[in-house]
Scaffold this active site. Sequence first.
Site, mmCIF file in Angstrom:
data_model
loop_
_atom_site.group_PDB
_atom_site.id
_atom_site.type_symbol
_atom_site.label_atom_id
_atom_site.label_comp_id
_atom_site.label_asym_id
_atom_site.label_seq_id
_atom_site.Cartn_x
_atom_site.Cartn_y
_atom_site.Cartn_z
ATOM 1 N N MET A 1 -3.341 -1.473 -10.993
ATOM 2 C CA MET A 1 -4.304 -2.401 -11.584
ATOM 3 C C MET A 1 -5.529 -2.535 -10.676
ATOM 4 O O MET A 1 -6.321 -3.476 -10.818
ATOM 5 C CB MET A 1 -3.661 -3.778 -11.808
ATOM 6 C CG MET A 1 -2.516 -3.717 -12.818
ATOM 7 S SD MET A 1 -2.242 -5.266 -13.668
ATOM 8 C CE MET A 1 -1.806 -6.325 -12.309
ATOM 9 N N HIS B 1 -0.876 0.689 -2.230
ATOM 10 C CA HIS B 1 -1.272 1.639 -3.275
ATOM 11 C C HIS B 1 -1.593 3.009 -2.659
ATOM 12 O O HIS B 1 -1.218 4.047 -3.206
ATOM 13 C CB HIS B 1 -2.549 1.161 -3.976
ATOM 14 C CG HIS B 1 -2.422 -0.128 -4.726
ATOM 15 N ND1 HIS B 1 -3.088 -1.272 -4.366
ATOM 16 C CD2 HIS B 1 -1.725 -0.459 -5.847
ATOM 17 C CE1 HIS B 1 -2.826 -2.239 -5.215
ATOM 18 N NE2 HIS B 1 -1.990 -1.786 -6.130
ATOM 19 N N LYS C 1 8.284 -2.295 -4.179
ATOM 20 C CA LYS C 1 7.857 -3.698 -4.097
ATOM 21 C C LYS C 1 8.157 -4.421 -5.421
ATOM 22 O O LYS C 1 8.555 -5.569 -5.438
ATOM 23 C CB LYS C 1 6.359 -3.724 -3.785
ATOM 24 C CG LYS C 1 5.575 -4.912 -4.261
ATOM 25 C CD LYS C 1 5.645 -6.034 -3.274
ATOM 26 C CE LYS C 1 4.724 -7.192 -3.520
ATOM 27 N NZ LYS C 1 4.573 -7.642 -4.881
ATOM 28 N N ASP C 2 7.924 -3.696 -6.531
ATOM 29 C CA ASP C 2 8.188 -4.267 -7.855
ATOM 30 C C ASP C 2 9.495 -3.651 -8.364
ATOM 31 O O ASP C 2 9.492 -2.778 -9.239
ATOM 32 C CB ASP C 2 6.999 -3.972 -8.777
ATOM 33 C CG ASP C 2 5.724 -4.593 -8.233
ATOM 34 O OD1 ASP C 2 5.559 -5.809 -8.356
ATOM 35 O OD2 ASP C 2 4.921 -3.863 -7.628
ATOM 36 N N ARG D 1 -2.420 -10.060 -4.839
ATOM 37 C CA ARG D 1 -2.436 -11.518 -5.001
ATOM 38 C C ARG D 1 -2.359 -12.267 -3.663
ATOM 39 O O ARG D 1 -2.568 -13.468 -3.642
ATOM 40 C CB ARG D 1 -1.308 -11.970 -5.930
ATOM 41 C CG ARG D 1 -1.542 -11.537 -7.381
ATOM 42 C CD ARG D 1 -0.559 -12.177 -8.344
ATOM 43 N NE ARG D 1 -0.952 -11.996 -9.728
ATOM 44 C CZ ARG D 1 -0.421 -11.109 -10.586
ATOM 45 N NH1 ARG D 1 0.545 -10.317 -10.177
ATOM 46 N NH2 ARG D 1 -0.855 -11.017 -11.825
ATOM 47 N N HIS E 1 -4.909 -1.544 -1.974
ATOM 48 C CA HIS E 1 -4.597 -1.824 -0.578
ATOM 49 C C HIS E 1 -3.724 -0.675 -0.055
ATOM 50 O O HIS E 1 -3.422 0.283 -0.792
ATOM 51 C CB HIS E 1 -3.917 -3.193 -0.429
ATOM 52 C CG HIS E 1 -2.737 -3.402 -1.343
ATOM 53 N ND1 HIS E 1 -1.588 -2.648 -1.255
ATOM 54 C CD2 HIS E 1 -2.543 -4.265 -2.386
ATOM 55 C CE1 HIS E 1 -0.732 -3.049 -2.173
ATOM 56 N NE2 HIS E 1 -1.284 -4.026 -2.888
HETATM 57 P P1 AMP Z 1 -0.296 -3.081 -9.033
HETATM 58 O O1 AMP Z 1 -1.696 -2.602 -8.852
HETATM 59 O O2 AMP Z 1 0.010 -4.332 -8.278
HETATM 60 O O3 AMP Z 1 0.113 -3.113 -10.473
HETATM 61 O O4 AMP Z 1 0.626 -1.991 -8.356
HETATM 62 C C1 AMP Z 1 0.512 -0.623 -8.684
HETATM 63 C C2 AMP Z 1 1.641 0.138 -8.020
HETATM 64 O O5 AMP Z 1 1.587 -0.068 -6.613
HETATM 65 C C3 AMP Z 1 3.036 -0.337 -8.475
HETATM 66 O O6 AMP Z 1 3.891 0.802 -8.594
HETATM 67 C C4 AMP Z 1 3.468 -1.223 -7.342
HETATM 68 O O7 AMP Z 1 4.871 -1.323 -7.200
HETATM 69 C C5 AMP Z 1 2.849 -0.502 -6.153
HETATM 70 N N1 AMP Z 1 2.687 -1.413 -5.011
HETATM 71 C C6 AMP Z 1 2.051 -2.606 -5.001
HETATM 72 N N2 AMP Z 1 2.151 -3.189 -3.777
HETATM 73 C C7 AMP Z 1 2.888 -2.338 -3.016
HETATM 74 C C8 AMP Z 1 3.363 -2.367 -1.670
HETATM 75 N N3 AMP Z 1 3.111 -3.385 -0.859
HETATM 76 N N4 AMP Z 1 4.100 -1.327 -1.228
HETATM 77 C C9 AMP Z 1 4.373 -0.273 -2.047
HETATM 78 N N5 AMP Z 1 3.952 -0.179 -3.327
HETATM 79 C C10 AMP Z 1 3.230 -1.204 -3.806
#
Ligand code: AMP
Length: 280
Positions: free
Chosen positions: A28, A35, A148-149, A186, A32
Site C-alpha cells: 500500500m 517492504h 508481519k501480517d 502506521r 519502509h
Molecule cells: P502494506 O503496505 O502494509 O500493506 O504491506 C505490504 C507487504 O509488506 C505485506 O506483505 C506486509 O506483510 C509486508 N510488510 C509490512 N511490514 C513489514 C515488516 N515490518 N516486515 C516484513 N514485511 C512487512
Amino acid sequence: MLSIQDIPTLRQQLKKVHDQKIVLVPTMGNLHQGHLELVTRAQSYSKQVIVSIFVNPLQFGPNEDFATYPRTLESDLAKLQALNVPFVFTPRIEDIYPQLDNHTQVAVPKISDDLCGIFRPHFFYGVATIVCKLFNIVQPDIAIFGEKDFQQLHIIKKMVQDLCLPIEIVAAPTVRESDGLAMSSRNQYLSNEFRVQANEIYQTLENIKSQLLTKQNSYAEIISNAISNLENKNFKVDYISIRDKNTLLPAQKEDAELVILIAAWLGSTRLIDNMTVKLC
Ligand code: AMP
C-alpha cells in the site's frame, strides 16, 4: 523503471518479459525497510520484479484511516528506482474497481472472521479481493508477503490453494526497529511517548515465547497475564492468541509449531505483531 497506472499498458509491458519469472510484491506504499526487504527477496528469484502500490479502499472500515493513510508516492518511487526495480504498478481506484459499490468479492471463509477479522470484519474480504485482482492483472509466478501480517499470509496461501492459482507464495520475515517494534506505515501515527512504549508488544511476544518454551503455565494463564500486563501499560488489547502455526486454529497441547499473535491499541494506533515458537 516503468511506473504504470493502467492495466492494458501493464499487460503489454509484462508480455515482453513473459519468458522470465515475474515476481510480484503487493504494497500500500509508504515504503519502509520491511517492504524493501520483500523487494530484495523478490530479486533473488528474478530480475522481473513488479511492486504494486495501491491503498485499497475495500479493506478499510467506515471509521478507519483510509483518507489519512500515508501516501508518499514520489519517495516510494525513488526507493524502488534505487533498487533497480523494473516495474511499479500504481493504479487509480477506478482502474481496479470500475464500480466500487457493486463488484465481485473474494471470500476466504472462517479464518477471515477470526482474530483481526473479529475486530475488522471487512478487512480480509478486501485483502483477498485486491490480491486476487492483482494476481489476475500481473499473472506473477511468485508473490512475496511479509510474516508481519501472519493471518493475511495464511489467508492468501489458502486462497491460492482453493482457487488453484499457479502462483508460489513466499513468506519474508518481519523486519523490526532496533528496539523490536515491527516496522509498519502506521507506526508514524504514534506520539513520541507512545513510540517509546510500543516495543512492549515485542517484549510481550518474547516473554510469552519463553514461557511456552519452559512450559511454566497453561496457555490461558499466559494469555490473561500478558493482557493484564499490557493493559496496565496504556494498551487496549484486541486479542492475544496462541495458535497452531500451520492451521491458525487455537493451539492444542500436542501442537509443536505455534504462533503467538497480538493486536493492541496504543492511543488511536492499532498495532499487530506475531512470533513463531517451536516446542521440542
Ligand atoms: P502494506 O503496505 O502494509 O500493506 O504491506 C505490504 C507487504 O509488506 C505485506 O506483505 C506486509 O506483510 C509486508 N510488510 C509490512 N511490514 C513489514 C515488516 N515490518 N516486515 C516484513 N514485511 C512487512
